[in-house]
Design a protein around this motif. Structure first.
Motif, PDB file in Angstrom:
ATOM      1  N   GLN A  53       0.838  -1.192   0.000  1.00 21.22           N
ATOM      2  CA  GLN A  53       0.000   0.000   0.000  1.00 21.22           C
ATOM      3  C   GLN A  53       0.880   1.251   0.000  1.00 21.22           C
ATOM      4  OE1 GLN A  53      -2.668  -0.059   3.263  1.00 21.22           O
ATOM      5  NE2 GLN A  53      -3.977   1.543   2.452  1.00 21.22           N
ATOM      6  N   ASP A  90      -1.970  -4.346  -3.054  1.00 19.17           N
ATOM      7  CA  ASP A  90      -2.635  -3.666  -1.939  1.00 19.17           C
ATOM      8  C   ASP A  90      -3.037  -2.267  -2.389  1.00 19.17           C
ATOM      9  OD1 ASP A  90      -3.599  -2.807   0.456  1.00 19.17           O
ATOM     10  OD2 ASP A  90      -1.817  -3.322   1.633  1.00 19.17           O
ATOM     11  N   GLU A  91      -4.295  -2.066  -2.646  1.00 23.92           N
ATOM     12  CA  GLU A  91      -4.837  -0.803  -3.135  1.00 23.92           C
ATOM     13  C   GLU A  91      -4.026  -0.209  -4.282  1.00 23.92           C
ATOM     14  OE1 GLU A  91      -6.497   1.933  -0.471  1.00 23.92           O
ATOM     15  OE2 GLU A  91      -6.629   0.502   1.183  1.00 23.92           O
TER      16      GLU A  91
END
Ligand SMILES: Nc1ncnc2c1ncn2[C@@H]1O[C@H](COP(=O)(O)OP(=O)(O)OP(=O)(O)O)[C@@H](O)[C@H]1O
Ligand SMILES: Nc1ncnc2c1ncn2[C@@H]1O[C@H](COP(=O)(O)OP(=O)(O)OP(=O)(O)O)[C@@H](O)[C@H]1O
Ligand SMILES: O[C@@H]1[C@@H](O)[C@H](O)OC[C@H]1O
Ligand SMILES: [Mg+2]
Ligand SMILES: [Mg+2]
Lengths: 333, 300, 325, 505
Positions: D89, D168-169
């Protein structure tokens, strides 16, 4: 609340201090003897405080600088400049208070210079303050024309060797400064704002904090502290020794701050703990003096003690001794 | 005529003590008097800077080089280079560990002797009384510290009543001298057990005197003070009865050096290899006020 | 030209301009002697500065290098003069110790999470202290090997000397530049200086790299000690005091950012040469007192970082601090 | 039909940070050739779980199995070696190194120990071309926009992922086109049999690409199911533990409802940054700012808050001209600004939640009028409650909070100064559906309270939901102002895209 006070009392710093004092006592049984003579206290413990005072005062200013993620290498040279200024002026016939004021101004000016380089020109603190570290000692010698300026002005001498309520003046000055500085940063918003700038200067700007002004102020304050320390050292030997006054003391001051637990990466700080750090360093130096080891061993002993303190403070030992779950902090460093 | 117009390079160690400052200013003065163009280089206490300076002088083609070597070893190569370039080198105030044909002459004191003179003065002064001595050494590892310690120990060797109780470095500075002396006083029964302090230079002695006074004792009386250099402030202390003896290290090393150089360049006279300056002992009997006054202006 | 090379080029140009100005005032500064001296006299500083470049590129600092030089010299001198070891054997022993010393500091920095400033400060006390414990006295080294190596030089026209130790320094710079810019290890060093967290998440072996960086720095400081002992044919515990600051200065003047991640080994070479130039200039001038010497060095340092600041501001990509947390 | 093989598996994973159980007995299995969405509120433990799967953290309890064999990755390097590529992220790359080096760091081809730069550059160009990215691969990564950096991070992870790809995102700062391209690539990888974990807060993206999903709540496993079997409402219920209206309500922010002009920017601009802008802000209105990535929206906001200094034009507030040369002046005038880059410009990571909440008010009060502890507690408590900020306690460092909660703290920080004018730059980026709805509600409430707001967002649905007016930026210029009926995603897209048509013509 009680447990908080208690947990503070058994911090690695106090443990380190206790250990060093204990060793000193073993090496020299009279270490804790204190006597009252000629209206003042005498004893090795008092010496530790007295000799530790200049570094403690430097450490007070240095703490503020380090809290902003900076560092000030010039404090030793600024001490020399302040001492040289005060000594030369009283020798030239100026009244002591003028000389003291001008010396303090010189310290403020050096601090301002550093602050401008760091805050406005955005030069990295180590390099920015290296300039005065190198040139400042030259300026001090320029003022004294290279010789040791000996003086007999009672006011200046009093700053270095006088006493108040039985305590040596340097101790009184350092303690007063420490208390005032602590009050100043904790009773006002300054402490929080300085920490904010140290933690994230960009965010501080966005939050409407005048980060640059604060940085300037912090370096100016550090210069001010250095000037006081410089006058104490000069008053102590009744002379301004531009070449040697404060030599390498910047390292001791930084060390004191780090031993006191303030991170070189900025943020949370504690002035009183830094002062404690300075006392630990001096206790160690005094221990070396009374131990009777040959001087060749001085540095080895000193590094040994520092390594010990660092080990005590490190997260590694926290996990070893306190058996806290071992968390890998790779990503949260 | 003389050394008029000659270019001489001078590699000085630094400006770490009052004495050294005086040596620098006397050297400049001497050069000026003789019309010498003196090229001055301050090495900031570093041998490497001194070597650089000497090579720089060679590259400039100076007529002669003066050097006050910070340490005894490590000069062979650069002195050889000067010799190859036919530039005479004169050592000032400290010697080197190099072959003697690499320099014209060395004008220096005998540092071991300085220590010995100080020691002998103490031996004679205390007589048969027991005397615990504390010693303030110069910078650890520096030649004067090693030699002065040695000379002093030689002088008191065999005198069972004189013992060096404590010995620490005071880095040749006043403030360290004072701090260390404070420690000694605490460690030796509030100073009552100390009979004399021997300092490797006057600056440390001046610091020690203050420490003794702060402890409520009388320097010069309760604790004897003997040191080396003969700077003005130690004479001031003598005037006040607070110092007992100093061994002179003359800051005028350049005078004899220039004389020798003059004779060599203009007359081809090779000077003797070691010109040893006098290690004269001064005590309060030697008109300290007068000594103070004559030295005051010399840049100490 | 590649934008990231701009500061390097600017530094080089500034150096040449300074040199030119000096030559105009003192024409003999253009001699081969002076050029030869630049290499020989700054050899030990240059070699240390290469190691320091790696440390600073990774975002750290190494204050112990001057002390390691002193320690190395004393140990070599004792091994040769007191134990009769052959110099090459003494070098091997000493360099190994120096490298291990650096590895220990690197390990302490990584595993104890203590800032490098403090670990290497303790290291500085330790190395200097150990040197004076071994021998506070300076020890001459009299060995044929030393005489021949320290006298090894090529005579250039004009009396200048291209010495072996100067050559070694140049070699170390070349190897250093290759390692920094052309190897995986080098890219890890820059990665650590850019962002330690990202580096770790990208799979950079942080522990190993950190330890290696300080090992390299101490090893090169040890090598520098060897060079210093060849230069002076002696070992002395107080040798090279303060060289760490000169080395840091040279690295920074050479354009490497103290915060890590940006810089060039070649820049450090210019930095070293510039410091040598300043000193030589002061020596040629010969009129500066002890104090003016310091002031002038300080002022020149200031002017240089100011100039660099301006060049950097003009060439640095926007929002560099963006990622630094 | 046989079940596809399980590639990576976590069993009974527990992760404890200090006192806090971030993961509590979580199990997950990833199959070859599937896209597995990992869902949950901010702070649910998604990132923590993938960090454990990829060796960045060590689990306190439980085990990780790769192709049935228990593994223990000591660091991400070992996970990479085992064929797991990860985009963590918030782009975790090296801004100081070249694009190419970021792609191949640690895996550069070498010859005689030397990195072959030419080979790397060529490979890098080829790899990025598949993402439609044509950049100078020798240039520093930091000189490119966040979107470019995000794509480089994805490309790097893909290159490293022999078996598993963890994202992740990855789409938080990408625009639609880039998301589409990413999805194409994900489909190709899926077809090659990779197991892919995909974390996002955009539900539409979840349904667009994923096969199965696992939901976490408060560190606990809620369940895993096939996306064929669930509706968006079910997913939200699993995530939040309650129902939530996930469609944005139609804007209630009719333009006519806003009050008198409070602020006027007149020819306000800075050459090279933002062309002169003339804009009035009324009391009780939300001005939405739309535009593509890099269109200059952030630059405009920085200028309006005095972070950068405008070189032309003037600002009047309630009829009086004011000076806006620094954020200090902006704050004194009652402005607040939630910056786009929360980590770099917003939070004070090591300071407590409480201090982060009161810092702007404190800065406004000045150095000497300190808020005492009680006042701080009161203010922090008030805004933490008003914004539903979830933190174990207010003395913990804010860096330990999840992204959504950090965002709310920063919003709370500005509400505490009782502002007149709030600038929000991408206030919902990386924020979960629950918090997202809450922030939209808060924006509406603030408008109703009479504040003037300028909100920058890349999510058009969201902009439409709260804006009284929308301005569109393109090439650092304000190019359109939309009112009333025109405030719809379709028309905004047209306004944004006009440039492409112009260019094509
Ligand atoms: N290093 C750490 N130390 C202490 N607590 C942490 C740490 N990292 C995460 N946490 C806590 O663990 C919990 C889970 O965090 P995590 O980052 O996994 O959430 P997330 O589901 O990824 O949220 P988001 O959607 O906001 O990214 C949070 O409450 C967070 O505060
Ligand atoms: N990190 C960066 N490094 C270099 N240039 C950048 C960076 N971020 C933005 N820019 C450039 O600055 C200009 C304006 O960017 P700005 O951030 O204001 O755009 P924005 O509309 O807010 O887009 P975003 O959503 O990406 O923030 C653009 O031309 C963009 O290319
Ligand atoms: O005091 C002098 C010291 O400073 C110098 O280095 O050597 C001679 C000494 O007497
Ligand atoms: Mg997350
Ligand atoms: Mg933006």
């Amino acid at each position: 609340m009680k447990t908080r006070v208690l947990s503070r009392l058994i911090s690695p710093q106090t443990m380190a201090l206790a250990a060093v004092l204990l060793v000193n006592w073993i090496l020299f049984p009279g270490f804790f003897d204190i006597e009252w003579k000629d209206g003042r206290l005498f004893g090795s413990l008092i010496d530790v405080l007295n000799r530790g005072a200049p570094v403690a005062i430097l450490a007070i200013g240095m703490t503020a600088v380090i809290a902003t993620k900076g560092v000030d290498l010039s404090v030793g040279a600024v001490m020399a400049i302040a001492g040289a200024t005060a000594a030369t002026m009283v020798e030239a016939g100026w009244p002591a208070h003028t000389a003291v004021a001008v010396a303090l101004l010189a310290g403020l000016a050096c601090g301002l210079w550093n602050g401008v380089l760091v805050a406005l020109l955005d030069i990295q603190p180590i390099i920015a303050t290296l300039v005065i570290m190198v040139a400042g000692r030259g300026i001090a010698q320029l003022i004294t024309e290279g010789s040791i300026v000996t003086f007999s002005d009672p006011t200046l001498i009093f700053i270095g060797t006088g006493s108040f309520l039985g305590l040596p003046m340097p101790v009184v000055i350092a303690a007063t400064l420490a208390v005032l500085a602590t009050l100043l940063v904790r009773r006002t918003a300054l402490g929080l704002l300085v920490e904010a700038v140290g933690v994230n200067r960009s965010a501080a700007r966005y939050a409407g904090i005048s980060a640059n002004v604060l940085l300037l102020a912090v370096y100016v304050f550090c210069g001010f502290c250095a000037a006081i320390a410089g006058m104490i050292v000069a008053g102590d030997i009744r002379g301004a020794d531009a070449n040697n006054a404060g030599l390498w003391l910047e390292l001791d001051a930084i060390l004191a701050v780090v031993i006191g637990g303030t991170s070189l990466l900025g943020g949370r700080f504690s002035i009183l703990m830094s002062v404690l750090g300075a006392v630990i360093i001096q206790a160690m130096n005094t221990g070396i003096l009374v131990s009777g080891f040959p001087p060749e061993f001085n540095l080895v002993v000193k590094s040994g003690v520092i390594i010990l303190i660092l080990v005590l403070q490190s997260p590694l030992s926290a996990t070893l001794f306190l058996r806290a779950p071992k968390a890998k902090t790779g990503a949260s460093k | 005529d003389g050394l008029q117009g000659k270019v001489v390079g001078f590699s000085q160690i630094g400006s770490e003590s009052g004495w050294r400052a005086a040596e620098t200013s006397v050297t400049k003065l001497q050069a000026e008097e003789r019309g010498i163009d003196l090229k001055f280089a301050d090495a900031q206490q570093k041998q490497e800077n001194q070597i650089k300076a000497i090579r720089g002088f060679i590259a400039q083609g100076v007529d002669a080089i003066l050097v006050a070597p910070v340490v005894a070893t490590g000069w062979d190569a650069v002195l050889q280079e000067a010799k190859d370039a036919n530039i005479p080198v004169i050592l000032l105030d400290r010697g080197v560990d190099a072959s003697e044909d690499l320099y014209l002459t060395s004008v220096a004191s005998d540092q071991v002797k300085e220590g010995r003179v100080a020691g002998e003065w103490l031996v004679n002064t205390v007589g048969d009384k027991d005397c615990k001595i504390v010693e303030l050494q110069g910078t650890v590892g520096s030649t004067p510290a090693i030699n002065r310690k040695q000379g002093f120990e030689e002088a008191i060797a065999g005198k069972a009543n004189l013992t060096i109780a404590r010995s620490q470095t005071g880095d040749f500075t006043r403030s360290k001298g004072k701090e260390v002396m404070e420690g000694f006083i605490k460690a030796e029964n509030g100073g009552k057990d100390i009979c004399a302090v021997y300092a490797h230079n006057d600056d440390m002695a001046v610091g020690a005197i203050q420490a003794i006074k702060d402890a409520g004792l009388k320097p010069g009386t309760d604790i004897l003070v003997v040191s080396i250099d003969a700077v003005p402030d130690i004479f001031a202390a003598m005037v006040a009865g607070e110092a007992n003896a100093t061994v002179e290290l003359t800051p005028n090393m350049a005078g004899p050096a220039f004389d020798a150089l003059d004779a060599y360049l203009n007359g081809g006279t090779v000077p003797e290899k070691f010109i040893i300056t006098e290690s004269k002992l001064y005590t309060p009997a030697d008109n300290p006020q007068g000594e103070y006054d004559t030295r005051k202006g010399l840049g100490y | 030209m590649n934008r990231s090379l701009r500061p390097l080029a600017a530094t080089a140009i500034i150096f040449l301009l300074c040199y030119l100005a000096a030559v105009i005032q003192f024409p003999s500064m253009l001699s081969t002697r002076v050029l030869g001296n630049f290499l020989t006299d700054n050899a030990f500083l240059g070699i240390t500065a290469v190691g320091m470049t790696f440390v600073i590129l990774s975002g750290g600092i190494d204050l112990s290098v001057g002390a390691v030089i002193g320690f190395t010299g004393v140990l070599i001198a004792v091994l040769i003069s007191h134990f009769g070891m052959h110099p090459l054997a003494a070098f091997a022993v000493t360099l190994t110790i120096a490298a291990l010393f650096g590895a220990a500091m690197g390990a302490a920095i990584h595993y104890m999470q203590v800032p490098s400033f403090i670990v290497t400060l303790a290291g500085m006390f330790l190395a200097r202290g150990a040197a004076s414990v071994i021998s506070p006295d300076s020890i001459p080294i009299n060995h044929d090997f030393y005489t021949s190596v320290s006298q090894a030089y090529l005579l250039m026209p004009g009396g200048g000397r291209l010495s072996l130790i100067g050559g070694i320094m140049v070699l170390v710079f070349v190897v250093g530049a290759l390692v920094a810019h052309r190897t995986r290890f080098g890219s890890y060093v820059y990665a650590l200086g850019g962002n330690t967290t990202s580096a770790a998440l990208m799979g950079v072996p942080v522990a190993r790299t950190t330890i290696l960086i300080y090992t390299l720095s101490s090893f090169l400081a040890g090598l520098s000690g060897v060079i210093f002992s060849l230069y002076t044919s002696a070992g002395y515990s107080l040798a090279a005091v303060g060289v760490e600051l000169d080395a840091i200065g040279a690295v920074v003047i050479g354009g490497t950012l103290l915060t890590g991640g940006y810089g060039f080994v070649a820049g450090t070479f210019i930095g070293v040469m510039l410091m040598g130039l300043v000193q030589t200039y002061i020596i040629f001038d010969g009129t500066l007192s002890s104090w003016w010497t310091k002031i002038v060095i300080g002022v020149l340092l200031f002017m240089f970082i100011l100039l660099q600041r301006i060049v950097f501001a003009a060439s640095a990509p926007r929002k560099k601090a963006f990622w630094k947390v | 039909m046989t079940e596809p093989a399980t590639v990576l598996q976590a069993r009974g994973v527990v992760k404890v940070f200090g006192q806090h159980r971030a993961l509590d007995d979580v199990s997950i299995d990833l199959r070859a050739g599937e896209v597995h969405a990992l869902l949950g509120e901010n702070g649910a433990g998604k990132s923590t779980l993938i960090k454990i799967l990829t060796g960045a953290y060590q689990a306190t309890e439980g085990e990780v199995l790769l192709e049935g064999q228990p593994v223990r990755f000591a660091d991400p390097l070992q996970a990479q070696a085992a064929g797991i590529g990860t985009v963590y992220q918030e782009v975790n790359l090296l801004p100081n190194r070249s694009v190419a080096e970021n792609l191949f760091l640690g895996h550069q081809p070498t010859r005689f120990g030397f990195v072959q730069k030419k080979v790397i550059y060529a490979k890098a160009r080829a790899v990025l071309a598949t993402y439609g990215l044509d950049v100078d691969v020798r240039a520093e990564l930091g000189s490119y926009s966040v979107a470019v950096q995000q794509i480089v991070a994805i490309a790097r992870a893909v290159e490293l992922s022999g078996k598993v790809l963890v994202l992740d995102e990855p789409t938080a700062s990408l625009d639609r086109n880039e998301v589409d391209r990413l999805f194409d690539i994900i489909r190709q990888l899926k077809a090659r049999g990779l197991a892919i974990i995909f974390i996002t807060h955009f539900l539409d993206q979840v349904f667009a690409i994923s096969d199965r999903m696992t939901v976490l709540r408060n560190g606990k496993l809620i369940g895993t199911s096939s996306l064929k079997d669930v509706s968006p409402t079910d997913v939200v219920r699993m995530m939040l533990g309650k129902d939530l209206e996930i469609l944005h309500p139609v804007s209630t922010a009719a333009e006519g409802a806003s009050g008198p002009v409070m602020l006027s920017f007149d020819g306000f601009g800075k050459p090279g940054k933002v062309a002169p802008v003339t804009l009035d802000i009324h009391r009780g209105e939300v001005v939405g700012v739309a535009g593509l990535l890099g269109s200059g929206r952030t630059e405009l906001a920085r200028l309006m808050f005095g972070v950068d200094t405008a070189e032309s034009g003037k600002v009047t507030m309630n009829g009086k001209e004011i000076s806006l040369r620094s954020p200090v002046q902006a704050v004194q005038a009652g402005f607040g600004f939630c910056p786009e880059d929360r980590k770099a410009d917003g939070i004070f990571g090591d300071l407590s939640v409480r201090e982060n909440l009161i810092i702007a008010l404190q800065a406004k009060l000045g150095w000497f009028k300190a808020l005492n502890r009680d006042e701080q507690l009161e203010i922090a408590g008030r805004y933490a409650e008003a914004l539903d900020i979830r933190a174990a306690n207010h003395d913990m460092p804010i860096k330990l909070l999840s992204g959504g909660n950090q965002q709310k703290v920063i919003l709370g920080r500005w509400l505490a100064i009782d502002p007149n004018f709030l600038i929000l730059d991408e206030p919902t980026r990386g924020i979960d559906v629950g918090a997202h709805a809450e922030i939209v509600r808060t924006i509406n409430r603030l408008r109703e309270d009479g504040l003037g707001l300028l909100v920058i967002s890349s999510e058009l649905d969201e902009i439409v939901a709260y804006s009284s007016r929308v301005v569109v930026m393109r090439d650092r210029q304000m190019v359109a102002e939309l009112h009333g009926q025109d405030i719809s995603p379709k028309i905004i897209v047209q306004a944004i895209a006009a440039q492409h048509q112009e260019a094509a013509e």
